[in-house]
Design an enzyme around this catalytic site. Structure first.
Site, PDB file in Angstrom:
ATOM      1  N   LYS A  15      -0.214  -0.004  13.785  1.00 33.59           N
ATOM      2  CA  LYS A  15      -0.455   1.303  13.623  1.00 33.59           C
ATOM      3  C   LYS A  15      -1.693   1.972  14.324  1.00 33.59           C
ATOM      4  CE  LYS A  15       1.565   2.316   8.965  1.00 33.59           C
ATOM      5  NZ  LYS A  15       1.257   2.888   7.753  1.00 33.59           N
ATOM      6  N   TYR A  40      10.076   7.869   9.016  1.00 29.79           N
ATOM      7  CA  TYR A  40       9.464   7.993   7.488  1.00 29.79           C
ATOM      8  C   TYR A  40      10.547   8.993   6.875  1.00 29.79           C
ATOM      9  CZ  TYR A  40       5.449   5.253   8.443  1.00 29.79           C
ATOM     10  OH  TYR A  40       4.476   4.320   8.659  1.00 29.79           O
ATOM     11  N   PHE A  73       1.815  13.626   1.054  1.00 30.49           N
ATOM     12  CA  PHE A  73       1.181  13.124   2.154  1.00 30.49           C
ATOM     13  C   PHE A  73       1.907  12.849   3.531  1.00 30.49           C
ATOM     14  CE2 PHE A  73       2.616   9.556  -0.480  1.00 30.49           C
ATOM     15  CZ  PHE A  73       3.475   8.851   0.474  1.00 30.49           C
ATOM     16  N   ARG A 121       6.147  -8.865   5.146  1.00 33.66           N
ATOM     17  CA  ARG A 121       5.555  -8.052   3.748  1.00 33.66           C
ATOM     18  C   ARG A 121       4.559  -8.634   3.095  1.00 33.66           C
ATOM     19  NH1 ARG A 121       6.975  -2.318   3.423  1.00 33.66           N
ATOM     20  NH2 ARG A 121       6.604  -2.515   1.132  1.00 33.66           N
ATOM     21  N   THR A 141       0.682  -1.538   0.173  1.00 36.23           N
ATOM     22  CA  THR A 141       0.629  -0.652   0.644  1.00 36.23           C
ATOM     23  C   THR A 141      -0.954  -0.110   0.944  1.00 36.23           C
ATOM     24  OG1 THR A 141       2.756   0.121   0.214  1.00 36.23           O
ATOM     25  CG2 THR A 141       1.470   1.869   1.219  1.00 36.23           C
ATOM     26  N   ARG A 148      -3.419  -6.070   5.211  1.00 27.04           N
ATOM     27  CA  ARG A 148      -4.163  -4.758   4.746  1.00 27.04           C
ATOM     28  C   ARG A 148      -5.376  -4.888   3.833  1.00 27.04           C
ATOM     29  NH1 ARG A 148       1.935  -2.379   3.289  1.00 27.04           N
ATOM     30  NH2 ARG A 148       2.241  -1.169   5.290  1.00 27.04           N
ATOM     31  N   ASN A 150      -4.012   1.473   6.820  1.00 27.49           N
ATOM     32  CA  ASN A 150      -3.444   0.250   6.382  1.00 27.49           C
ATOM     33  C   ASN A 150      -2.821  -0.647   7.478  1.00 27.49           C
ATOM     34  OD1 ASN A 150      -0.866   1.437   6.680  1.00 27.49           O
ATOM     35  ND2 ASN A 150      -0.340   1.295   4.449  1.00 27.49           N
ATOM     36  N   HIS A 157       2.856  -1.213   9.718  1.00 29.38           N
ATOM     37  CA  HIS A 157       4.255  -0.822   9.093  1.00 29.38           C
ATOM     38  C   HIS A 157       5.151  -2.054   8.962  1.00 29.38           C
ATOM     39  CE1 HIS A 157       7.801   0.808   7.860  1.00 29.38           C
ATOM     40  NE2 HIS A 157       8.541   0.044   9.088  1.00 29.38           N
ATOM     41  N   GLU A 210      15.528   0.799  11.312  1.00 30.59           N
ATOM     42  CA  GLU A 210      14.300   1.133  11.905  1.00 30.59           C
ATOM     43  C   GLU A 210      14.423   0.284  13.134  1.00 30.59           C
ATOM     44  OE1 GLU A 210      11.426   1.258   8.043  1.00 30.59           O
ATOM     45  OE2 GLU A 210      11.201  -0.526   9.485  1.00 30.59           O
TER      46      GLU A 210
HETATM   47  P1  IDP Z   1       4.900   0.750   2.985  1.00 21.90           P
HETATM   48  O1  IDP Z   1       4.126   0.955   4.497  1.00 21.90           O
HETATM   49  O2  IDP Z   1       4.008  -0.566   2.254  1.00 21.90           O
HETATM   50  O3  IDP Z   1       6.204   0.066   2.996  1.00 21.90           O
HETATM   51  P2  IDP Z   1       5.669   3.227   1.901  1.00 21.90           P
HETATM   52  O4  IDP Z   1       5.631   3.618   0.388  1.00 21.90           O
HETATM   53  O5  IDP Z   1       6.850   3.020   2.610  1.00 21.90           O
HETATM   54  O6  IDP Z   1       4.556   1.847   2.122  1.00 21.90           O
HETATM   55  O7  IDP Z   1       4.959   4.337   2.626  1.00 21.90           O
HETATM   56  C1  IDP Z   1       4.606   4.105   4.011  1.00 21.90           C
HETATM   57  C2  IDP Z   1       3.344   4.686   4.477  1.00 21.90           C
HETATM   58  O8  IDP Z   1       2.932   5.969   3.987  1.00 21.90           O
HETATM   59  C3  IDP Z   1       2.134   3.646   4.056  1.00 21.90           C
HETATM   60  O9  IDP Z   1       2.095   2.507   4.601  1.00 21.90           O
HETATM   61  C4  IDP Z   1       1.059   4.618   4.149  1.00 21.90           C
HETATM   62  O10 IDP Z   1       0.572   4.575   5.405  1.00 21.90           O
HETATM   63  C5  IDP Z   1       1.610   5.861   3.751  1.00 21.90           C
HETATM   64  N1  IDP Z   1       1.181   6.091   2.228  1.00 21.90           N
HETATM   65  C6  IDP Z   1       2.236   5.680   1.238  1.00 21.90           C
HETATM   66  N2  IDP Z   1       1.670   6.158   0.244  1.00 21.90           N
HETATM   67  C7  IDP Z   1       0.571   6.836   0.295  1.00 21.90           C
HETATM   68  C8  IDP Z   1      -0.349   7.908  -0.484  1.00 21.90           C
HETATM   69  O11 IDP Z   1      -0.334   7.687  -1.769  1.00 21.90           O
HETATM   70  N3  IDP Z   1      -1.242   8.371   0.101  1.00 21.90           N
HETATM   71  C9  IDP Z   1      -1.481   8.527   1.519  1.00 21.90           C
HETATM   72  N4  IDP Z   1      -0.511   7.795   2.280  1.00 21.90           N
HETATM   73  C10 IDP Z   1       0.309   7.065   1.898  1.00 21.90           C
HETATM   74 MG    MG Z   2       7.803   1.462   3.406  1.00 21.24          MG
END
Ligand code: IDP
Ligand code: MG
Length: 165
Positions: free
Chosen positions: A11, A51, A59, A92, A98, A109, A123, A126, A137
């Site tokens: 990212k 997304y 967010f 993962r 996350t 992360r 973080n 992805h 994807e």
């Molecule tokens: P992941 O990346 O671990 O799969 P997802 O739930 O798919 O997590 O969320 C995608 C991305 O959205 C996360 O990597 C993060 O950048 C962002 N994100 C997820 N939850 C939050 C939040 O509560 N606040 C702000 N950004 C978030």
């Molecule tokens: Mg995800």
């Protein structure tokens, strides 16, 4: 033909902080094969489709700005495809949870990510969440001829060009 593959995006927060190499080094330790890699800009449309499952989250707009590099003044992400046994789960695990504050300190992360004082979740990367998402994807981010392996069915359109079926 590899049955398991996963998409990684390094990212913009990681690019801005000079952490792309650290991510690649860590992923290189896994028993997976790198079969696709490119530097690419992220259009608004690509970000929104990538997304799409999160479009109702509060967010979402910030997330789209983040992956497009608008929060870090970075114009690109590094997109990678890894193939091999349990590729999704293996990446993962190395990525970690996350939220960097909740992620294992030994994960990417947990060790390199952070929450900024503005509340942006930096973080680092992805990683696809399951095989179905990985397929969606990978076929969104890459054309068949950009991968070293014919992961999924594709068909010719013109000359050497192929598109996913
Ligand atoms: P992941 O990346 O671990 O799969 P997802 O739930 O798919 O997590 O969320 C995608 C991305 O959205 C996360 O990597 C993060 O950048 C962002 N994100 C997820 N939850 C939050 C939040 O509560 N606040 C702000 N950004 C978030
Ligand atoms: Mg995800």
């Amino acid at each position: 033909m590899a049955e398991h593959a996963t998409l990684v995006l390094i990212k913009p927060d990681a690019i801005a902080r000079g952490l792309a190499g650290a991510v690649l080094s860590r992923l290189e330790q896994l028993p997976l094969k790198l079969i696709g890699a490119k530097v690419t800009r992220v259009s608004q449309e690509l970000a929104e489709v990538h997304y799409q499952a999160l479009r109702d989250k509060p967010f979402f707009n910030e997330l789209i700005q983040h992956i497009r590099g608008e929060l870090h003044h970075v114009e690109y992400v590094l997109a990678l495809v890894y193939a091999g046994p349990d590729a999704v789960a293996a990446v993962r695990q190395v990525a970690g949870a996350t939220n960097p504050e909740a992620a294992s300190p030994t994960s990417l992360r947990g060790s390199l990510g952070r929450m900024t004082t503005k509340g942006v979740m930096e973080n680092i990367l992805h990683a696809s969440s399951d095989d179905q998402e990985a397929r969606r994807e990978i076929t969104l981010w890459f054309r068949p001829d950009e991968l070293l392996m014919p992961l999924y069915a594709s068909k010719p359109i013109a000359g050497q060009m192929r598109v996913w079926e």
